[in-house]
Design a protein around this motif. Structure first.
Motif, PDB file in Angstrom:
ATOM      1  N   MET A  81     -16.557  -7.287   1.925  1.00 20.09           N
ATOM      2  CA  MET A  81     -15.850  -6.241   2.507  1.00 20.09           C
ATOM      3  C   MET A  81     -15.213  -5.237   1.541  1.00 20.09           C
ATOM      4  O   MET A  81     -14.555  -5.360   0.370  1.00 20.09           O
ATOM      5  CB  MET A  81     -14.617  -6.952   3.587  1.00 20.09           C
ATOM      6  CG  MET A  81     -13.689  -6.072   4.093  1.00 20.09           C
ATOM      7  SD  MET A  81     -12.620  -6.908   5.340  1.00 20.09           S
ATOM      8  CE  MET A  81     -12.563  -5.819   6.631  1.00 20.09           C
ATOM      9  N   ASP A  82     -15.304  -3.899   2.318  1.00 22.75           N
ATOM     10  CA  ASP A  82     -14.657  -2.822   1.317  1.00 22.75           C
ATOM     11  C   ASP A  82     -13.153  -2.956   1.191  1.00 22.75           C
ATOM     12  O   ASP A  82     -12.530  -3.575   2.310  1.00 22.75           O
ATOM     13  CB  ASP A  82     -14.929  -1.574   1.972  1.00 22.75           C
ATOM     14  CG  ASP A  82     -16.633  -1.319   1.806  1.00 22.75           C
ATOM     15  OD1 ASP A  82     -17.146  -1.763   0.830  1.00 22.75           O
ATOM     16  OD2 ASP A  82     -17.090  -0.405   2.577  1.00 22.75           O
ATOM     17  N   LYS A  83     -12.447  -2.576   0.071  1.00 21.29           N
ATOM     18  CA  LYS A  83     -10.874  -2.797   0.246  1.00 21.29           C
ATOM     19  C   LYS A  83     -10.266  -1.773   0.966  1.00 21.29           C
ATOM     20  O   LYS A  83     -11.033  -0.537   1.310  1.00 21.29           O
ATOM     21  CB  LYS A  83     -10.452  -2.278  -1.458  1.00 21.29           C
ATOM     22  CG  LYS A  83     -11.086  -3.209  -2.331  1.00 21.29           C
ATOM     23  CD  LYS A  83     -10.359  -4.695  -2.354  1.00 21.29           C
ATOM     24  CE  LYS A  83     -10.945  -5.421  -3.184  1.00 21.29           C
ATOM     25  NZ  LYS A  83     -10.382  -6.736  -3.042  1.00 21.29           N
ATOM     26  N   ILE A  84      -9.264  -2.018   1.633  1.00 22.04           N
ATOM     27  CA  ILE A  84      -8.618  -1.060   2.677  1.00 22.04           C
ATOM     28  C   ILE A  84      -7.255  -0.625   1.996  1.00 22.04           C
ATOM     29  O   ILE A  84      -6.596  -1.562   1.922  1.00 22.04           O
ATOM     30  CB  ILE A  84      -8.329  -2.122   3.968  1.00 22.04           C
ATOM     31  CG1 ILE A  84      -9.696  -2.511   4.576  1.00 22.04           C
ATOM     32  CG2 ILE A  84      -7.617  -1.124   5.038  1.00 22.04           C
ATOM     33  CD1 ILE A  84      -9.437  -3.474   5.654  1.00 22.04           C
ATOM     34  N   LYS A  85      -7.315   0.734   1.943  1.00 21.58           N
ATOM     35  CA  LYS A  85      -6.001   1.198   1.363  1.00 21.58           C
ATOM     36  C   LYS A  85      -4.840   0.985   2.305  1.00 21.58           C
ATOM     37  O   LYS A  85      -5.022   1.400   3.542  1.00 21.58           O
ATOM     38  CB  LYS A  85      -6.028   2.773   0.979  1.00 21.58           C
ATOM     39  CG  LYS A  85      -7.029   2.758  -0.100  1.00 21.58           C
ATOM     40  CD  LYS A  85      -6.869   4.092  -0.595  1.00 21.58           C
ATOM     41  CE  LYS A  85      -8.006   4.135  -1.930  1.00 21.58           C
ATOM     42  NZ  LYS A  85      -7.716   5.168  -2.709  1.00 21.58           N
ATOM     43  N   ILE A  86      -3.766   0.548   1.899  1.00 25.69           N
ATOM     44  CA  ILE A  86      -2.264   0.409   2.856  1.00 25.69           C
ATOM     45  C   ILE A  86      -1.168   0.797   2.312  1.00 25.69           C
ATOM     46  O   ILE A  86      -1.279   1.066   1.095  1.00 25.69           O
ATOM     47  CB  ILE A  86      -2.324  -1.162   3.341  1.00 25.69           C
ATOM     48  CG1 ILE A  86      -2.160  -1.973   2.150  1.00 25.69           C
ATOM     49  CG2 ILE A  86      -3.474  -1.609   4.324  1.00 25.69           C
ATOM     50  CD1 ILE A  86      -1.491  -3.491   2.451  1.00 25.69           C
ATOM     51  N   GLN A  87      -0.013   0.665   2.981  1.00 27.90           N
ATOM     52  CA  GLN A  87       1.234   1.053   2.304  1.00 27.90           C
ATOM     53  C   GLN A  87       1.964  -0.059   2.551  1.00 27.90           C
ATOM     54  O   GLN A  87       2.052  -0.634   3.635  1.00 27.90           O
ATOM     55  CB  GLN A  87       1.809   2.213   3.036  1.00 27.90           C
ATOM     56  CG  GLN A  87       3.109   2.619   2.288  1.00 27.90           C
ATOM     57  CD  GLN A  87       3.861   3.837   2.959  1.00 27.90           C
ATOM     58  OE1 GLN A  87       3.434   4.356   3.949  1.00 27.90           O
ATOM     59  NE2 GLN A  87       4.852   4.135   2.582  1.00 27.90           N
ATOM     60  N   ARG A  88       2.766  -0.728   1.446  1.00 26.73           N
ATOM     61  CA  ARG A  88       3.488  -1.877   1.551  1.00 26.73           C
ATOM     62  C   ARG A  88       4.904  -1.505   1.349  1.00 26.73           C
ATOM     63  O   ARG A  88       5.159  -0.460   0.865  1.00 26.73           O
ATOM     64  CB  ARG A  88       3.131  -2.808   0.378  1.00 26.73           C
ATOM     65  CG  ARG A  88       1.794  -3.736   0.737  1.00 26.73           C
ATOM     66  CD  ARG A  88       1.817  -4.827  -0.122  1.00 26.73           C
ATOM     67  NE  ARG A  88       0.531  -5.687   0.569  1.00 26.73           N
ATOM     68  CZ  ARG A  88      -0.594  -5.703  -0.306  1.00 26.73           C
ATOM     69  NH1 ARG A  88      -0.952  -5.184  -1.107  1.00 26.73           N
ATOM     70  NH2 ARG A  88      -1.442  -6.447   0.314  1.00 26.73           N
ATOM     71  N   VAL A  89       5.804  -2.109   1.882  1.00 24.01           N
ATOM     72  CA  VAL A  89       7.331  -1.879   2.037  1.00 24.01           C
ATOM     73  C   VAL A  89       7.985  -3.077   1.254  1.00 24.01           C
ATOM     74  O   VAL A  89       7.441  -4.326   1.711  1.00 24.01           O
ATOM     75  CB  VAL A  89       7.907  -1.522   3.038  1.00 24.01           C
ATOM     76  CG1 VAL A  89       7.381  -0.331   3.675  1.00 24.01           C
ATOM     77  CG2 VAL A  89       7.640  -2.428   4.393  1.00 24.01           C
ATOM     78  N   GLN A  90       9.140  -3.116   0.690  1.00 22.33           N
ATOM     79  CA  GLN A  90       9.662  -4.131   0.265  1.00 22.33           C
ATOM     80  C   GLN A  90      10.681  -4.516   1.604  1.00 22.33           C
ATOM     81  O   GLN A  90      11.243  -3.756   2.330  1.00 22.33           O
ATOM     82  CB  GLN A  90      10.591  -3.817  -0.845  1.00 22.33           C
ATOM     83  CG  GLN A  90      11.398  -4.771  -1.519  1.00 22.33           C
ATOM     84  CD  GLN A  90      10.425  -5.816  -2.338  1.00 22.33           C
ATOM     85  OE1 GLN A  90       9.272  -5.182  -2.662  1.00 22.33           O
ATOM     86  NE2 GLN A  90      10.517  -7.000  -2.360  1.00 22.33           N
ATOM     87  N   THR A  91      10.864  -5.787   1.756  1.00 19.83           N
ATOM     88  CA  THR A  91      11.746  -6.350   2.769  1.00 19.83           C
ATOM     89  C   THR A  91      12.752  -7.451   2.243  1.00 19.83           C
ATOM     90  O   THR A  91      12.523  -8.082   1.048  1.00 19.83           O
ATOM     91  CB  THR A  91      10.773  -7.099   3.981  1.00 19.83           C
ATOM     92  OG1 THR A  91      11.642  -7.369   4.944  1.00 19.83           O
ATOM     93  CG2 THR A  91      10.086  -8.083   3.393  1.00 19.83           C
ATOM     94  N   GLY A  92      13.696  -7.640   3.195  1.00 21.58           N
ATOM     95  CA  GLY A  92      14.557  -8.795   2.435  1.00 21.58           C
ATOM     96  C   GLY A  92      14.965  -9.725   3.720  1.00 21.58           C
ATOM     97  O   GLY A  92      15.812  -9.798   4.421  1.00 21.58           O
ATOM     98  N   VAL A  93      13.586 -10.466   3.769  1.00 16.90           N
ATOM     99  CA  VAL A  93      13.631 -11.529   4.675  1.00 16.90           C
ATOM    100  C   VAL A  93      14.099 -12.652   4.365  1.00 16.90           C
ATOM    101  O   VAL A  93      14.113 -13.228   3.135  1.00 16.90           O
ATOM    102  CB  VAL A  93      12.076 -11.837   5.119  1.00 16.90           C
ATOM    103  CG1 VAL A  93      11.803 -12.954   6.124  1.00 16.90           C
ATOM    104  CG2 VAL A  93      11.192 -10.631   5.817  1.00 16.90           C
ATOM    105  N   ARG A  94      15.092 -13.246   5.432  1.00 18.81           N
ATOM    106  CA  ARG A  94      15.479 -14.764   5.012  1.00 18.81           C
ATOM    107  C   ARG A  94      14.475 -15.714   5.527  1.00 18.81           C
ATOM    108  O   ARG A  94      14.199 -15.686   6.561  1.00 18.81           O
ATOM    109  CB  ARG A  94      16.924 -14.800   5.499  1.00 18.81           C
ATOM    110  CG  ARG A  94      17.796 -13.838   4.890  1.00 18.81           C
ATOM    111  CD  ARG A  94      19.081 -13.970   5.583  1.00 18.81           C
ATOM    112  NE  ARG A  94      19.851 -14.978   5.428  1.00 18.81           N
ATOM    113  CZ  ARG A  94      20.378 -15.934   4.586  1.00 18.81           C
ATOM    114  NH1 ARG A  94      20.784 -15.127   3.212  1.00 18.81           N
ATOM    115  NH2 ARG A  94      21.186 -16.802   4.499  1.00 18.81           N
TER     116      ARG A  94
END
Length: 85
Positions: free
Chosen positions: A1-14
């Motif tokens: 499968m081809d690589k899919i460009k995405i945007q990740r965000v930092q989160t503060g999950v407990r």
């Protein structure tokens, strides 16, 4: 499968401490990041698919024993912090 460009965000999950240890151990076992593991679990769940094969399920059983994780799906939505009532 081809690589899919995405945007990740930092989160503060407990998250419950022993669950996190098992997840980190499983990510290490598969040589992927914790974030990649969680994304995979969620994408499978969104489609109603089982995110783990037999090999991973066996590793989870082992890691749960190591980290004394005695919670199961019945505990979902019933966890409270020790200092809460």
């Amino acid at each position: 499968m081809d690589k899919i460009k995405i945007q990740r965000v930092q989160t503060g999950v407990r998250i419950e401490k022993r669950i996190l240890k098992v997840l980190k151990g499983l990510a290490e076992y598969h040589d992927i990041s914790l974030g990649d593991l969680l994304e995979g679990i969620v994408l499978h769940a969104f489609e109603g698919k089982q995110p783990f094969g037999d090999d991973s399920l066996q590793k989870i059983i082992e890691l749960k024993k190591i980290y004394n994780l005695d919670l199961n799906a019945d505990a979902s939505h019933n966890l409270v912090e020790e200092n809460e009532k």
